[in-house]
Design an enzyme around this catalytic site. Structure first.
Site, PDB file in Angstrom:
ATOM      1  N   ALA A  93       0.835  -1.196   0.000  1.00 32.77           N
ATOM      2  CA  ALA A  93       0.000   0.000   0.000  1.00 32.77           C
ATOM      3  C   ALA A  93       0.865   1.239   0.000  1.00 32.77           C
ATOM      4  O   ALA A  93       1.957   1.254   0.565  1.00 32.77           O
ATOM      5  CB  ALA A  93      -0.926   0.003   1.217  1.00 32.77           C
ATOM      6  N   CYS A  94       0.352   2.282  -0.650  1.00 31.17           N
ATOM      7  CA  CYS A  94       0.940   3.605  -0.507  1.00 31.17           C
ATOM      8  C   CYS A  94      -0.017   4.406   0.365  1.00 31.17           C
ATOM      9  O   CYS A  94      -0.823   3.838   1.092  1.00 31.17           O
ATOM     10  CB  CYS A  94       1.179   4.265  -1.861  1.00 31.17           C
ATOM     11  SG  CYS A  94      -0.338   4.522  -2.798  1.00 31.17           S
ATOM     12  N   PHE A  95       0.004   5.704   0.312  1.00 32.26           N
ATOM     13  CA  PHE A  95      -0.854   6.493   1.196  1.00 32.26           C
ATOM     14  C   PHE A  95      -2.339   6.293   0.910  1.00 32.26           C
ATOM     15  O   PHE A  95      -3.161   6.320   1.819  1.00 32.26           O
ATOM     16  CB  PHE A  95      -0.506   7.979   1.072  1.00 32.26           C
ATOM     17  CG  PHE A  95       0.806   8.329   1.707  1.00 32.26           C
ATOM     18  CD1 PHE A  95       0.981   8.175   3.072  1.00 32.26           C
ATOM     19  CD2 PHE A  95       1.856   8.807   0.942  1.00 32.26           C
ATOM     20  CE1 PHE A  95       2.196   8.500   3.673  1.00 32.26           C
ATOM     21  CE2 PHE A  95       3.071   9.129   1.534  1.00 32.26           C
ATOM     22  CZ  PHE A  95       3.241   8.971   2.897  1.00 32.26           C
ATOM     23  N   ARG A 142      -3.540   4.002  -1.950  1.00 29.86           N
ATOM     24  CA  ARG A 142      -3.870   2.881  -2.832  1.00 29.86           C
ATOM     25  C   ARG A 142      -3.419   1.540  -2.266  1.00 29.86           C
ATOM     26  O   ARG A 142      -2.306   1.411  -1.755  1.00 29.86           O
ATOM     27  CB  ARG A 142      -3.246   3.084  -4.218  1.00 29.86           C
ATOM     28  CG  ARG A 142      -3.738   4.333  -4.916  1.00 29.86           C
ATOM     29  CD  ARG A 142      -3.268   4.403  -6.350  1.00 29.86           C
ATOM     30  NE  ARG A 142      -3.753   5.603  -7.011  1.00 29.86           N
ATOM     31  CZ  ARG A 142      -3.863   5.743  -8.333  1.00 29.86           C
ATOM     32  NH1 ARG A 142      -3.510   4.761  -9.137  1.00 29.86           N
ATOM     33  NH2 ARG A 142      -4.324   6.864  -8.841  1.00 29.86           N
TER      34      ARG A 142
END
Length: 519
Positions: free
Chosen positions: A461-463, A465
């Site tokens: 995961a990113c911030f 997504r």
């Protein structure tokens, strides 16, 4: 006992601490070789060792080994955090390291402001910790930090915060809450630890004034306080201050047990004095070179047959530095946490060894400042017999203590089924099943929307997504499905999909990994 939660907890602790314990034998050997061959007495006997290149090699050995011993507290903190963290162990390790630094910086700042710590002139019980002038709380401090971080990590690693703070949800929250908690821990330790250290200073005065009884307390306390990093308070005052004695040698007044003994060695006329030698650890020659070797042999003999080969290598590597240089931690930490009562017995036997060497006036120091048990026996015992070393008692007492430790440890290990090295029960890691986590239905709807557990290769995961690699993108649900599951949309990429969940992405990442057994 086997079914009690306390037994399970100690067994898990032993497993968690095996990693740092496994580092100690090689570190001990390196320090032992470096110290032994740079010993002043040995160089006098073998002048070729004074060669600059050889001494550089020995210094490198010592530096490499001391890299472990010097930073053992933070190694324990990180190991405990990793071992007890349920998931996202890397985040737990980072949080433990940060928390350890914060605790010491808080203690340092507070004590400097109160005028109780001077970075330019550190007192007994104070030291440089990762470059921070602080209290020497030893391994005990590292263990406290490790458990604190492990607790916070398991409680908050998948937390969902309100939308305004959503960017800090999940694993990002763990280091932050750990740092805050470590501020309070540092304040508490700064208040409590000096009180404990003050009590030990008073104990030193009692030891000095009570003869044979004080000698027993000296040996017992020096070992018993090792896990708390407070054993320095027992022996350092005697080593270098008038508490360890004052003597007129060759017209000069010398103070401190180590200084006096060194002067006696150099003097052509001065004889050894047991009231000085007892404070330079004459009893440690017996327990380090012989007693703990017997304990190590007992652990080998009680290991499970299929693990004896592994334990043999571990025990030999741990016994070598103990026998030759007096570095006992590799053996002691092998049983300290999994069988604390063995350590209690060990401390009591240490007191007995100091008493017997005092009564028999064995004037052979065991501290590493004199090369450790083996070299000290040769150079300060056999070669100094005319000064009254009485070294002949060392093999006699040593043999007795070898068997005393061996039979005691063997009996207790078998009687109480202590999980010393080679006796651990094999456990299978159980994967989290679908039924066990069925309480969160939306989580499994997300997994099904990604094509099911077998279609998922990795989850990150990113911030905003949720990034998922899948085997077959055709099996992934359409935009309409993801809208129903609370997502803002889904994006197809070359090797998978990115589901836009906003701040919840990091939380879902952790929960999915946990549910399907991904690390």
């Amino acid at each position: 006992m086997k079914n009690s939660k306390y037994f399970s907890a100690f067994q898990q602790l032993g497993k968690v601490l095996m990693t740092p314990v496994m580092l100690l034998p090689i570190a001990g050997i390196l320090v032992g070789i470096g110290s032994a061959f740079s010993s002043v007495n040995l160089i006098k006997t073998m002048p070729f060792l004074e060669n600059h290149f050889l001494q550089l090699v020995f210094k490198i050995f010592k530096a490499a080994g001391n890299s472990v011993f010097s930073y053992l507290p933070v190694i324990f903190a990180i190991s405990i955090a990793i071992g007890y963290a349920k998931k996202e162990k890397g985040v737990a390790a980072l949080a433990a390291f940060l928390s350890f630094i914060v605790m010491h910086n808080v203690m340092s700042t507070l004590l400097i402001d109160l005028g109780k710590l001077n970075p330019a002139k550190l007192q007994t019980g104070q030291s440089m910790v990762l470059g921070i002038p602080s209290l020497d709380v030893g391994v005990f401090g590292g263990i406290i930090v490790g458990f604190l971080v492990a607790f916070l990590h398991n409680k908050f690693y998948n937390i969902s915060l309100p939308p305004v703070l959503g960017i800090f949800s999940g694993t990002k929250f763990v280091p932050m809450i750990s740092i805050v908690a470590s501020v309070f821990l540092g304040l508490v330790m700064a208040g409590i630890w000096p009180i404990i250290q003050g009590g030990l200073t008073s104990l030193s005065a009692i030891i000095n004034s009570t003869g044979a009884f004080g000698t027993v307390i000296y040996g017992l306390a020096e070992r018993a306080l090792l896990p708390f990093g407070l054993h320095h308070f027992v022996y350092l005052p005697f080593f270098f201050t008038s508490l360890g004695g004052s003597a007129l040698i060759d017209g000069k007044t010398i103070e401190g047990a180590v200084n006096i003994y060194q002067a006696q060695l150099a003097s052509p006329t001065a004889m050894f004095d047991i009231n000085i030698t007892r404070f330079v650890m004459n009893g440690k020659v017996i327990i380090a070179a012989f007693g703990l070797t017997g304990a190590a042999f007992a652990m080998y003999k009680t290991a499970r047959p299929e693990k004896k080969k592994f334990v043999k290598g571990l025990i030999i590597a741990a016994a070598i530095p103990a026998f030759f240089t007096g570095i006992t931690e590799p053996i002691e930490y092998a049983f300290l946490f999994v069988a604390p009562m063995l350590f209690v017995v060990h401390a009591l036997y240490a007191g007995l060894a100091y008493l017997l060497t005092y009564l028999l006036q064995v004037n052979v120091p065991g501290t590493s400042a004199f090369g450790g048990p083996f070299l000290s026996t040769i150079f300060n015992g056999i070669m100094q017999s005319d000064k009254g070393s009485n070294w002949i008692w060392i093999p006699i007492l040593g043999t007795a203590f070898f068997f005393l430790y061996y039979f005691t440890f063997k009996y207790m290990i078998l009687k109480f089924d202590y999980k010393t090295p080679g006796r651990e029960e094999d456990t299978e890691e159980t994967q989290v099943s679908k039924k066990e986590t069925a309480k969160d239905e939306i989580l499994y709807e997300i997994i099904e929307g990604l094509g099911g557990q077998d279609n998922i290769l990795s989850v990150d995961a990113c911030f905003t997504r949720l990034r998922v690699k899948v085997k077959d993108k055709v099996l992934v649900g359409d935009t309409a499905l993801w809208k129903k599951l609370g997502a803002n949309g889904v994006v197809q990429v070359s090797d998978g999909v990115q589901v836009i969940y906003g701040a919840k992405a990091d939380v879902y990442k952790t929960q999915i990994r946990e549910a399907i057994g991904l690390d």
